[in-house]
Enzyme design. Structure first.
Site, mmCIF file in Angstrom:
data_model
loop_
_atom_site.group_PDB
_atom_site.id
_atom_site.type_symbol
_atom_site.label_atom_id
_atom_site.label_comp_id
_atom_site.label_asym_id
_atom_site.label_seq_id
_atom_site.Cartn_x
_atom_site.Cartn_y
_atom_site.Cartn_z
ATOM 1 N N GLY A 171 -23.961 -10.297 -82.196
ATOM 2 C CA GLY A 171 -23.097 -9.521 -81.712
ATOM 3 C C GLY A 171 -23.829 -8.537 -80.618
ATOM 4 O O GLY A 171 -23.456 -7.738 -80.122
ATOM 5 N N HIS A 188 -29.420 0.709 -82.490
ATOM 6 C CA HIS A 188 -28.315 1.678 -82.796
ATOM 7 C C HIS A 188 -28.452 2.565 -83.981
ATOM 8 O O HIS A 188 -29.054 2.184 -85.000
ATOM 9 C CB HIS A 188 -27.092 0.824 -83.086
ATOM 10 C CG HIS A 188 -26.413 -0.114 -81.971
ATOM 11 N ND1 HIS A 188 -25.522 -0.004 -81.442
ATOM 12 C CD2 HIS A 188 -26.955 -1.264 -81.658
ATOM 13 C CE1 HIS A 188 -25.168 -0.924 -80.559
ATOM 14 N NE2 HIS A 188 -26.004 -1.889 -80.924
ATOM 15 N N HIS A 233 -32.430 -2.708 -78.246
ATOM 16 C CA HIS A 233 -32.119 -1.514 -78.320
ATOM 17 C C HIS A 233 -31.673 -1.347 -80.058
ATOM 18 O O HIS A 233 -31.144 -2.195 -80.542
ATOM 19 C CB HIS A 233 -30.937 -0.938 -77.590
ATOM 20 C CG HIS A 233 -29.897 -1.927 -77.595
ATOM 21 N ND1 HIS A 233 -29.662 -3.129 -77.070
ATOM 22 C CD2 HIS A 233 -28.540 -1.955 -78.295
ATOM 23 C CE1 HIS A 233 -28.734 -3.849 -77.239
ATOM 24 N NE2 HIS A 233 -27.946 -3.113 -78.207
HETATM 25 P P1 5GP Z 1 -25.222 -4.596 -78.386
HETATM 26 O O1 5GP Z 1 -23.744 -5.269 -78.790
HETATM 27 O O2 5GP Z 1 -25.856 -5.401 -77.225
HETATM 28 O O3 5GP Z 1 -26.021 -4.372 -79.638
HETATM 29 O O4 5GP Z 1 -24.948 -3.022 -78.218
HETATM 30 C C1 5GP Z 1 -24.648 -2.566 -76.545
HETATM 31 C C2 5GP Z 1 -23.981 -1.403 -76.765
HETATM 32 O O5 5GP Z 1 -24.163 -0.770 -75.486
HETATM 33 C C3 5GP Z 1 -22.512 -1.327 -77.202
HETATM 34 O O6 5GP Z 1 -22.316 -0.453 -78.323
HETATM 35 C C4 5GP Z 1 -21.950 -0.659 -75.982
HETATM 36 O O7 5GP Z 1 -20.758 0.294 -76.237
HETATM 37 C C5 5GP Z 1 -22.962 0.053 -75.315
HETATM 38 N N1 5GP Z 1 -22.979 -0.096 -73.580
HETATM 39 C C6 5GP Z 1 -22.360 -0.933 -72.918
HETATM 40 N N2 5GP Z 1 -22.305 -0.459 -71.590
HETATM 41 C C7 5GP Z 1 -22.920 0.772 -71.784
HETATM 42 C C8 5GP Z 1 -23.097 1.760 -70.604
HETATM 43 O O8 5GP Z 1 -22.915 1.436 -69.486
HETATM 44 N N3 5GP Z 1 -23.533 2.549 -70.866
HETATM 45 C C9 5GP Z 1 -23.787 3.277 -72.263
HETATM 46 N N4 5GP Z 1 -24.220 4.486 -72.659
HETATM 47 N N5 5GP Z 1 -23.403 2.305 -73.407
HETATM 48 C C10 5GP Z 1 -23.129 1.175 -72.935
#
Ligand code: 5GP
Ligand code: ZN
Length: 118
Positions: free
Chosen positions: A92, A101, A99
């Site tokens: 996911g 969460h 990063h």
């Molecule tokens: P991943 O799915 O890669 O673990 O999490 C990426 C996270 O980045 C998602 O929860 C999404 O909502 C967040 N996200 C995506 N684009 C942006 C953005 O431009 N700014 C911020 N602040 N968060 C973002």
């Protein structure tokens, strides 16, 4: 190496930064899945947990200390919170820059147990 989170780190893309030091940036997730949903991001461009190297041992240790500090600063240490790494497309992960969460701030178990995982 200009991924979206590198652009956020370089302030080329705006974000709500809640903490920053020489090695990390912490900003609000744009699509929060919990009352508190921050992304703790090393400034070094590491793609995912799969790409963490031996040379990153200290940095990854510090990442958890930043997470602990942010949880404390936002008053959710005692109540509890979740820390999540999505790894790769199948896990996911949408943004290919490591990063962590940090999710919390739920007012009830029911609210926490709604589908919310990032
Ligand atoms: P991943 O799915 O890669 O673990 O999490 C990426 C996270 O980045 C998602 O929860 C999404 O909502 C967040 N996200 C995506 N684009 C942006 C953005 O431009 N700014 C911020 N602040 N968060 C973002
Ligand atoms: Zn990056």
């Amino acid at each position: 190496m200009e991924c979206l989170f590198c652009k956020i780190i370089n302030k080329e893309v705006p974000s709500e930064i809640i903490y920053e030091n020489g090695k990390f940036i912490v900003f609000r997730d744009i699509n929060p899945k919990a009352p508190i949903h921050y992304l703790i991001c090393p400034k070094k461009h590491i793609i995912s947990v799969n790409h963490v190297g031996e040379e990153d041992r200290e940095l990854i240790g510090e990442l958890f200390l930043v997470a602990k500090k942010i949880a404390r600063d936002f008053g959710i240490s005692e109540k509890g919170y979740k820390l999540v790494f999505n790894v790769g497309k199948g896990g996911g992960q949408l943004i290919p820059h490591l990063h962590l969460h940090l999710l919390g701030g739920w007012r009830s178990k029911k609210e926490r147990d709604l589908p919310h995982m990032p």
